[in-house]
Design an enzyme around this catalytic site. Structure first.
Site: not given
Length: 376
Positions: A92, A273
Site C-alpha cells: 500500500d 486485504d
C-alpha cells in the site's frame, strides 16, 4: 522475466475466478491478502501464512519508510528476502495513513507531509517518493499514492480528494515507468490505480474512467469501509465496477468481514486485504464456519468442544474452547497466536471455497447457504 498479467479462468454471473501472474508466482483469485504492515503478519510465522493458503501478502510503504527504512531493506536484499517471504507482495502506498494519521500530516499538491508517530521527524511522501520506496522494497504490486478520506463527507471535499488522487495517479504512473526504464522495476511488477469518489456514483465513474485511460496493470477501489456501512459500500461497488476493465484485476482495499467478501466477490472483485483476521484474533474473536465466536465470553470457560471441527487449521480442531478462553482471559501470547492462525486459515479457506463455487457454477447458492451459516 515473466510479465505481469491477469487470466480470467471462469465466471458465474459477475463473480470471477482467475489468476494474476507475477514474476514471483501465481495469485489465485478471488484472493485475500493477509496484512503484514511492517514486514510481519502479526503473531504468525511466514511459513504459517503460506501454508494457510495465502499466495500474496501486503506491506505498507509509510510504515516501512519510517522503520527500518526502504534504503536499508534494499541493501539487505529487498523485502522478500528481509522477511523470508518468496511469494508476491503488494505494498500500500500510504494513502490510508493520509486518513488514519490526519492529526500528524498536512496535504498539499506536492504530497503528504507526515510527522513520524515514532520520533516526531518530518517526512514528505510524494507520489514519486512512494513509488521509489516501493521499488526499493521490491514489491510485486505497487499502489499509487492517493488521498483517502473518512466518510461521510461533503461532496466538494470528496471531489477535491478524488481529483487530487487522479493527479497523483498520473505522477505515480510516470515515475513507475521511469523506474522500469532504469531497471529498478521489472515487467513482472505492476502499478495499480485507486478509484476514489466516496459514495457518489458520478465521482466514482469519472475516477474510474480517467484511471482506465492511464492503462495501468490493475485497479483498486479505495475509500470504502471507512464509515459508510455495508449496504452503501455494496451500492458504491455496483456503481464502480462496471467501469473497470474485465481483463485486469480489481482490488477492494481494506475489506473486510466474511460477509463483505462474499458480496464483493459476487459483484466481481478479485482481491482483498484487511487486518480483521489477526487483529480480532489477538482480541479473542475467532472466525468459524458456524459464525464468529468471542472466546472472552464466560460461556466458554467449561466448554471442552473444539473451536471449529470443520476447519482445516489443526489448532481450531485440537484445542478446546475452554483452553482458548483461558489463554485469552489470561493475556497469554499463545492465545493471540492460535486465534490469528485460526482466522488466517479461515479466510483462506473461505476464498478457496468461493473459487470452487465459481468454477462449479453454483456461487449464488453457495453464498446464500454460507451467509446463513455465518450469521446464525
Amino acid at each position: 522475466m515473466t510479465e505481469f498479467h491477469y487470466r480470467l479462468l471462469g465466471a458465474d454471473g459477475t463473480a470471477r475466478r482467475g489468476e494474476i501472474v507475477t514474476a514471483r508466482g501465481i495469485i489465485r483469485t478471488p484472493a485475500f491478502m493477509p496484512v503484514g504492515t511492517v514486514a510481519t503478519v502479526k503473531a504468525l510465522y511466514p511459513e504459517q501464512v503460506s501454508e494457510a493458503g495465502a499466495d500474496i501478502l501486503l506491506g505498507n510503504t509509510y510504515h516501512l519508510m519510517l522503520r527500518p527504512g526502504a534504503e536499508r531493506v534494499a541493501r539487505l536484499g529487498g523485502l522478500h528476502k528481509f522477511m523470508r517471504w518468496e511469494k508476491p507482495i503488494l505494498t500500500d502506498s500510504g494513502g490510508f495513513q493520509v486518513m488514519s494519521l490526519a492529526r500528524i500530516r498536512k496535504i498539499s499538491e506536492e504530497g503528504a507531509l507526515f510527522q513520524s508517530h515514532l520520533d516526531g521527524s518530518r517526512h514528505m511522501l510524494t507520489p514519486e517518493r512512494a513509488i521509489e520506496i516501493q521499488c526499493l522494497l521490491g514489491s510485486d504490486i505497487q499502489m499509487q499514492l492517493d488521498e483517502c478520506i473518512q466518510l461521510p463527507a461533503e461532496t466538494r471535499e470528496v471531489q477535491r480528494a478524488m481529483e487530487l488522487s487522479l493527479r497523483w495517479a498520473e505522477r505515480s504512473r510516470r515515475t513507475f515507468e521511469a523506474q522500469r526504464a532504469e531497471g529498478r522495476a521489472g515487467p513482472g511488477q505492476a502499478l495499480f490505480g485507486i478509484v476514489q469518489g466516496g459514495t457518489d456514483a458520478e465521482l466514482r465513474r469519472r475516477s474510474a474512467e480517467e484511471l482506465v485511460a492511464m492503462d495501468l496493470e490493475g485497479y483498486a477501489v479505495g475509500g470504502l469501509a471507512v464509515g459508510e456501512g455495508h449496504d452503501l459500500m455494496l451500492k458504491t461497488l455496483d456503481a464502480t465496477l462496471p467501469f473497470l476493465p474485465k481483463e485486469k484485476p480489481r482490488y477492494l482495499m481494506g475489506v473486510g468481514t466474511p460477509l463483505d467478501l462474499i458480496e464483493s466477490v459476487r459483484r466481481g472483485v478479485d482481491m482483498f486485504d484487511c487486518v480483521l483476521p489477526t487483529r480480532n484474533g489477538r482480541h479473542g474473536l475467532a472466525y468459524t464456519w458456524a459464525g464468529a465466536v468471542n472466546l472472552r465470553n464466560a460461556q466458554h470457560a467449561d466448554d471442552a468442544a473444539p473451536l471449529d471441527p470443520e476447519s482445516s487449521c489443526p489448532a481450531a480442531r485440537d484445542y478446546s474452547r475452554a483452553y482458548l478462553h483461558h489463554l485469552i482471559r489470561s493475556g497469554e501470547y499463545l492465545g493471540a497466536m492460535i486465534l490469528s492462525w485460526v482466522n488466517t486459515v479461515f479466510y483462506q479457506d473461505l476464498m478457496a471455497a468461493m473459487r470452487a463455487a465459481i468454477s462449479e457454477g453454483r456461487f449464488d447458492a453457495w453464498a446464500e447457504e454460507t451467509k446463513a451459516r455465518l450469521t446464525t
